[in-house]
Design a protein around this motif. Structure first.
Motif, PDB file in Angstrom:
ATOM      1  N   MET A 129      50.629   0.780  66.676  1.00 23.79           N
ATOM      2  CA  MET A 129      49.858   1.903  66.145  1.00 23.79           C
ATOM      3  C   MET A 129      48.458   1.878  66.737  1.00 23.79           C
ATOM      4  SD  MET A 129      51.025   2.125  62.180  1.00 23.79           S
ATOM      5  CE  MET A 129      50.099   3.586  61.835  1.00 23.79           C
ATOM      6  N   VAL A 130      47.947   3.030  67.007  1.00 19.85           N
ATOM      7  CA  VAL A 130      46.627   3.152  67.606  1.00 19.85           C
ATOM      8  C   VAL A 130      45.629   3.492  66.505  1.00 19.85           C
ATOM      9  CG1 VAL A 130      45.258   4.446  69.268  1.00 19.85           C
ATOM     10  CG2 VAL A 130      47.631   3.902  69.785  1.00 19.85           C
ATOM     11  N   TYR A 131      44.515   2.789  66.507  1.00 21.14           N
ATOM     12  CA  TYR A 131      43.455   3.013  65.542  1.00 21.14           C
ATOM     13  C   TYR A 131      42.615   4.194  66.005  1.00 21.14           C
ATOM     14  CZ  TYR A 131      39.344   1.928  62.700  1.00 21.14           C
ATOM     15  OH  TYR A 131      38.289   1.987  61.826  1.00 21.14           O
ATOM     16  N   GLN A 132      42.353   5.147  65.104  1.00 24.45           N
ATOM     17  CA  GLN A 132      41.571   6.329  65.453  1.00 24.45           C
ATOM     18  C   GLN A 132      40.249   6.314  64.704  1.00 24.45           C
ATOM     19  OE1 GLN A 132      43.578  10.101  65.995  1.00 24.45           O
ATOM     20  NE2 GLN A 132      42.039  11.123  64.755  1.00 24.45           N
ATOM     21  N   VAL A 133      39.186   6.672  65.419  1.00 23.11           N
ATOM     22  CA  VAL A 133      37.851   6.696  64.837  1.00 23.11           C
ATOM     23  C   VAL A 133      37.151   7.958  65.325  1.00 23.11           C
ATOM     24  CG1 VAL A 133      36.875   5.316  66.724  1.00 23.11           C
ATOM     25  CG2 VAL A 133      35.759   5.292  64.525  1.00 23.11           C
ATOM     26  N   ASN A 134      36.282   8.526  64.480  1.00 26.43           N
ATOM     27  CA  ASN A 134      35.573   9.724  64.914  1.00 26.43           C
ATOM     28  C   ASN A 134      34.388   9.340  65.806  1.00 26.43           C
ATOM     29  OD1 ASN A 134      33.181   9.319  63.358  1.00 26.43           O
ATOM     30  ND2 ASN A 134      34.209  10.135  61.552  1.00 26.43           N
ATOM     31  N   VAL A 135      33.839  10.310  66.489  1.00 26.05           N
ATOM     32  CA  VAL A 135      32.784  10.065  67.474  1.00 26.05           C
ATOM     33  C   VAL A 135      31.584   9.365  66.841  1.00 26.05           C
ATOM     34  CG1 VAL A 135      31.162  11.172  69.058  1.00 26.05           C
ATOM     35  CG2 VAL A 135      33.508  12.005  68.923  1.00 26.05           C
ATOM     36  N   GLN A 136      31.127   9.828  65.694  1.00 27.87           N
ATOM     37  CA  GLN A 136      29.958   9.221  65.059  1.00 27.87           C
ATOM     38  C   GLN A 136      30.221   7.766  64.719  1.00 27.87           C
ATOM     39  OE1 GLN A 136      26.903  10.600  64.821  1.00 27.87           O
ATOM     40  NE2 GLN A 136      26.240   8.585  64.158  1.00 27.87           N
ATOM     41  N   ASP A 137      31.403   7.459  64.179  1.00 27.97           N
ATOM     42  CA  ASP A 137      31.764   6.072  63.886  1.00 27.97           C
ATOM     43  C   ASP A 137      31.799   5.238  65.159  1.00 27.97           C
ATOM     44  OD1 ASP A 137      31.917   5.682  61.199  1.00 27.97           O
ATOM     45  OD2 ASP A 137      34.098   5.889  61.058  1.00 27.97           O
ATOM     46  N   ALA A 138      32.342   5.809  66.226  1.00 23.26           N
ATOM     47  CA  ALA A 138      32.429   5.088  67.497  1.00 23.26           C
ATOM     48  C   ALA A 138      31.038   4.749  68.014  1.00 23.26           C
ATOM     49  CB  ALA A 138      33.205   5.907  68.520  1.00 23.26           C
ATOM     50  N   SER A 191      30.195  -1.877  69.484  1.00 22.12           N
ATOM     51  CA  SER A 191      30.404  -3.304  69.760  1.00 22.12           C
ATOM     52  C   SER A 191      31.646  -3.827  69.045  1.00 22.12           C
ATOM     53  CB  SER A 191      29.188  -4.119  69.348  1.00 22.12           C
ATOM     54  OG  SER A 191      28.092  -3.800  70.173  1.00 22.12           O
ATOM     55  N   GLU A 192      31.818  -3.450  67.802  1.00 18.22           N
ATOM     56  CA  GLU A 192      32.996  -3.873  67.034  1.00 18.22           C
ATOM     57  C   GLU A 192      34.272  -3.326  67.662  1.00 18.22           C
ATOM     58  OE1 GLU A 192      35.218  -2.570  62.962  1.00 18.22           O
ATOM     59  OE2 GLU A 192      33.030  -2.486  62.966  1.00 18.22           O
ATOM     60  N   LEU A 193      34.242  -2.051  68.053  1.00 21.91           N
ATOM     61  CA  LEU A 193      35.418  -1.439  68.659  1.00 21.91           C
ATOM     62  C   LEU A 193      35.765  -2.104  69.986  1.00 21.91           C
ATOM     63  CD1 LEU A 193      34.668   2.314  67.883  1.00 21.91           C
ATOM     64  CD2 LEU A 193      36.225   0.777  66.661  1.00 21.91           C
ATOM     65  N   LEU A 194      34.754  -2.429  70.776  1.00 23.10           N
ATOM     66  CA  LEU A 194      35.005  -3.105  72.048  1.00 23.10           C
ATOM     67  C   LEU A 194      35.597  -4.493  71.826  1.00 23.10           C
ATOM     68  CD1 LEU A 194      31.882  -2.039  74.129  1.00 23.10           C
ATOM     69  CD2 LEU A 194      34.248  -1.226  74.363  1.00 23.10           C
ATOM     70  N   ALA A 195      35.164  -5.186  70.787  1.00 21.38           N
ATOM     71  CA  ALA A 195      35.743  -6.496  70.469  1.00 21.38           C
ATOM     72  C   ALA A 195      37.215  -6.356  70.122  1.00 21.38           C
ATOM     73  CB  ALA A 195      34.974  -7.147  69.321  1.00 21.38           C
ATOM     74  N   ARG A 196      37.568  -5.305  69.391  1.00 24.90           N
ATOM     75  CA  ARG A 196      38.981  -5.066  69.054  1.00 24.90           C
ATOM     76  C   ARG A 196      39.791  -4.758  70.304  1.00 24.90           C
ATOM     77  NH1 ARG A 196      39.287  -1.567  63.529  1.00 24.90           N
ATOM     78  NH2 ARG A 196      41.500  -1.786  64.018  1.00 24.90           N
ATOM     79  N   VAL A 197      39.199  -3.987  71.214  1.00 25.69           N
ATOM     80  CA  VAL A 197      39.881  -3.665  72.470  1.00 25.69           C
ATOM     81  C   VAL A 197      40.096  -4.940  73.279  1.00 25.69           C
ATOM     82  CG1 VAL A 197      39.623  -2.457  74.675  1.00 25.69           C
ATOM     83  CG2 VAL A 197      39.130  -1.269  72.543  1.00 25.69           C
ATOM     84  N   GLU A 198      39.106  -5.823  73.290  1.00 23.98           N
ATOM     85  CA  GLU A 198      39.254  -7.100  74.006  1.00 23.98           C
ATOM     86  C   GLU A 198      40.397  -7.926  73.450  1.00 23.98           C
ATOM     87  OE1 GLU A 198      34.944  -8.393  75.729  1.00 23.98           O
ATOM     88  OE2 GLU A 198      35.197  -8.544  73.559  1.00 23.98           O
TER      89      GLU A 198
END
Length: 90
Positions: free
Chosen positions: A14-23, A28-35
């Motif tokens: 499943m892919v996690y979806q976030v809105n632009v403002q949250d992104a 930094s948190e999102l990039l850590a999850r991507v890593e």
């Protein structure tokens, strides 16, 4: 109300979806999850517009990828005239 079931493979993929403002706020948190291997979808007004996903490891590159061959003269010291030409090209 019936309960829907989802298998483990579907949950993992499943892919996690976030809105632009949250992104913007949590980049930094999102990039850590991507890593860690997750994919993140960025949405505007609930409509997906972009994805953050891990890059594939390019691996080691082999040397010698350029065509041609360098002979030993390439590694010899330059003459005084050649050095002058490099230092003062015009």
């Amino acid at each position: 109300m019936p309960r829907s079931e989802v298998d483990q493979l579907t949950l993992v993929n499943m892919v996690y979806q976030v809105n632009v403002q949250d992104a913007k706020t949590r980049l930094s948190e999102l990039l850590a999850r991507v890593e860690r291997g997750e994919e993140i979808t960025i949405a505007r007004g609930g409509k997906p517009i972009a994805r953050l996903l891990p890059l594939a490891d390019p691996g080691a590159r082999a040397l010698g990828f350029a065509p041609g061959h360098l002979d030993d003269a390439f590694f010899e010291a330059l003459s005084i005239e050649e050095l002058a030409a490099w230092e003062n090209p015009l």
